[in-house]
Scaffold this active site. Structure first.
Site, PDB file in Angstrom:
ATOM      1  N   GLN A  66     -40.666-131.753-119.958  1.00  0.00           N
ATOM      2  CA  GLN A  66     -39.784-130.989-120.002  1.00  0.00           C
ATOM      3  C   GLN A  66     -39.252-130.763-121.322  1.00  0.00           C
ATOM      4  O   GLN A  66     -38.463-131.934-121.703  1.00  0.00           O
ATOM      5  CB  GLN A  66     -38.732-130.940-119.026  1.00  0.00           C
ATOM      6  CG  GLN A  66     -38.139-129.265-118.843  1.00  0.00           C
ATOM      7  CD  GLN A  66     -37.074-128.941-118.537  1.00  0.00           C
ATOM      8  OE1 GLN A  66     -35.910-129.850-118.722  1.00  0.00           O
ATOM      9  NE2 GLN A  66     -37.027-128.017-117.537  1.00  0.00           N
ATOM     10  N   CYS A  96     -31.180-123.992-119.223  1.00  0.00           N
ATOM     11  CA  CYS A  96     -30.506-124.438-119.187  1.00  0.00           C
ATOM     12  C   CYS A  96     -29.858-123.982-119.621  1.00  0.00           C
ATOM     13  O   CYS A  96     -29.311-123.730-121.111  1.00  0.00           O
ATOM     14  CB  CYS A  96     -30.378-126.267-120.399  1.00  0.00           C
ATOM     15  SG  CYS A  96     -28.711-127.112-120.086  1.00  0.00           S
ATOM     16  N   LYS A 135     -39.630-122.798-116.270  1.00  0.00           N
ATOM     17  CA  LYS A 135     -38.501-123.268-115.176  1.00  0.00           C
ATOM     18  C   LYS A 135     -37.516-121.977-115.863  1.00  0.00           C
ATOM     19  O   LYS A 135     -37.042-122.590-117.220  1.00  0.00           O
ATOM     20  CB  LYS A 135     -37.892-125.126-115.594  1.00  0.00           C
ATOM     21  CG  LYS A 135     -37.228-125.059-114.509  1.00  0.00           C
ATOM     22  CD  LYS A 135     -36.813-126.333-114.017  1.00  0.00           C
ATOM     23  CE  LYS A 135     -35.464-126.046-113.132  1.00  0.00           C
ATOM     24  NZ  LYS A 135     -34.300-125.820-113.347  1.00  0.00           N
ATOM     25  N   HIS A 167     -35.779-121.683-111.222  1.00  0.00           N
ATOM     26  CA  HIS A 167     -34.000-121.696-110.012  1.00  0.00           C
ATOM     27  C   HIS A 167     -33.523-120.330-110.266  1.00  0.00           C
ATOM     28  O   HIS A 167     -33.320-119.535-110.935  1.00  0.00           O
ATOM     29  CB  HIS A 167     -32.747-122.590-111.738  1.00  0.00           C
ATOM     30  CG  HIS A 167     -31.358-123.211-111.492  1.00  0.00           C
ATOM     31  ND1 HIS A 167     -30.735-123.836-111.504  1.00  0.00           N
ATOM     32  CD2 HIS A 167     -30.805-122.331-109.464  1.00  0.00           C
ATOM     33  CE1 HIS A 167     -29.484-123.761-110.656  1.00  0.00           C
ATOM     34  NE2 HIS A 167     -29.868-123.178-109.909  1.00  0.00           N
TER      35      HIS A 167
END
Ligand SMILES: Cc1cc2nc3c(=O)[nH]c(=O)nc-3n(C[C@H](O)[C@H](O)[C@H](O)COP(=O)(O)O)c2cc1C
Length: 323
Positions: A66, A96, A135, A167
């Site tokens: 990642q 993040c 992601k 997510h």
């Protein structure tokens, strides 16, 4: 093999947790879960002195690296280097929410720049021959509607990247810590299910709060894959039935004691190569989860870490596991 057949169950990238040692441990328990490294920033790859950040064990395949970054040139260069290392996939972190990451203009704040994300992904995709995935979150801050997510995906998929790990929570960029951002914003699985309905050609992996194989099975009736993070770290033995129950392979009949011994063989080998004992032992804390002597097992691991030596402790550790 198609993405959907290889990514039915993935293990989430987790900084400080899913390092090469933890991934080795998980691979002893399941041959098929798809592994992800911790996020590695392009800065660390290109300008840092820590080339070992990309290091991994051959046994870990299939494993994706990642990347965290937003400069196209740096992402392309890092993707090429990662491909040369032999990774099976490159994943871009757009989830993040930490302050440090926002300052670098990457992670979740990139959800506000879908065109730039598409440019990053298409540049990486055009320069490597392994698959590129993303992601992300459902949205950020007050951008929390399904329409926001739909619009983001519609723009990003123009990059030619079809593999989305989501997510299932919004990211809050100001006011919540990364830890709070993993617990406070509500899970909205229905958004992710709807995304799969609206974009049936995309591969969608759902992530967030998934705790056991039954939950995986339920999600797999709606999406292509599931990604488990904390539950698999806190209890690595959780993934032992995934090969048989999800992938239809012969059941893995290894006991916890067998896993422990195989992992400690690995630890001894790596110690000789100069790796730090405590960084390898810490991943064993969860192995005794649910066992009668779980606490004593964890105390014993702490003792080994403190003494900086495994010598004379292997049998004690084995005896403390239930089976
Ligand atoms: C300690 C920790 C570190 C994490 N580091 C990363 C990371 O490097 N990259 C990333 O995309 N997500 C990271 N995450 C988020 C997880 O990948 C995952 O999306 C999140 O924990 C929700 O899944 P879960 O409920 O199954 O744990 C991290 C999570 C934890 C707990």
């Amino acid at each position: 093999m198609s993405f959907a057949s290889t990514h039915k169950v993935c293990i989430a990238p987790m900084m400080q947790y899913t390092d090469m040692h933890d991934r080795y441990l998980l691979r002893l328990i399941s041959k098929r879960v798809f592994l992800y490294t911790e996020m590695v920033t392009t800065g660390a790859i290109l300008y840092g002195k820590c080339f070992h950040q990309l290091e991994y064990n051959q046994e870990e395949h299939p494993v994706s690296v990642q990347l965290g970054g937003s400069e196209i040139k740096d992402l392309v260069e890092s993707a090429k280097i990662s491909e040369n290392y032999g990774y099976d996939e490159i994943n871009l972190n757009v989830g993040c929410p930490s302050d440090r990451v926002q300052k670098g203009r990457f992670g979740a704040c990139l959800m506000l720049e879908p065109n730039h994300v598409a440019d990053c992904l298409s540049a990486m995709k055009n320069n490597v021959s392994i698959p590129v995935s993303i992601k992300c979150r459902l949205g950020v801050d007050h951008h929390d509607t399904y329409e926001f997510l739909y619009n983001f995906v519609e723009i990003v998929k123009e990059s030619g990247v079809n593999d989305f790990i989501i997510h299932s929570r919004n990211g809050i960029l100001k006011g919540l810590s990364p830890r709070q951002n993993r617990n406070i914003p509500p899970l909205k699985y229905d958004y992710v299910y709807k995304l799969k309905e609206d974009f049936p050609d995309l591969n969608i992996v759902i992530n967030g709060g998934i705790k056991n194989i039954n939950e995986c099975k339920t999600h797999l009736t709606k999406v292509d894959g599931v990604m488990i993070g904390r539950a698999a770290y806190e209890n690595p033995f959780l993934i032992k039935d995934i090969d048989s129950e999800i992938y239809g392979l012969e059941p893995v009949l290894k006991s916890k004691k067998a896993i422990l011994n195989q992992y400690l063989d690995y630890v001894e080998e790596k110690l000789e190569q100069g790796y730090e004992l405590s960084k390898m032992m810490k991943h064993l804390f969860g192995l005794s989860r649910g066992d009668k002597y779980a606490k004593t097992f964890r105390i014993k691991i702490l003792e080994v870490m403190k003494k900086e030596s495994l010598k004379g402790h292997r049998q004690d550790l084995e005896d403390l596991l239930f089976y």
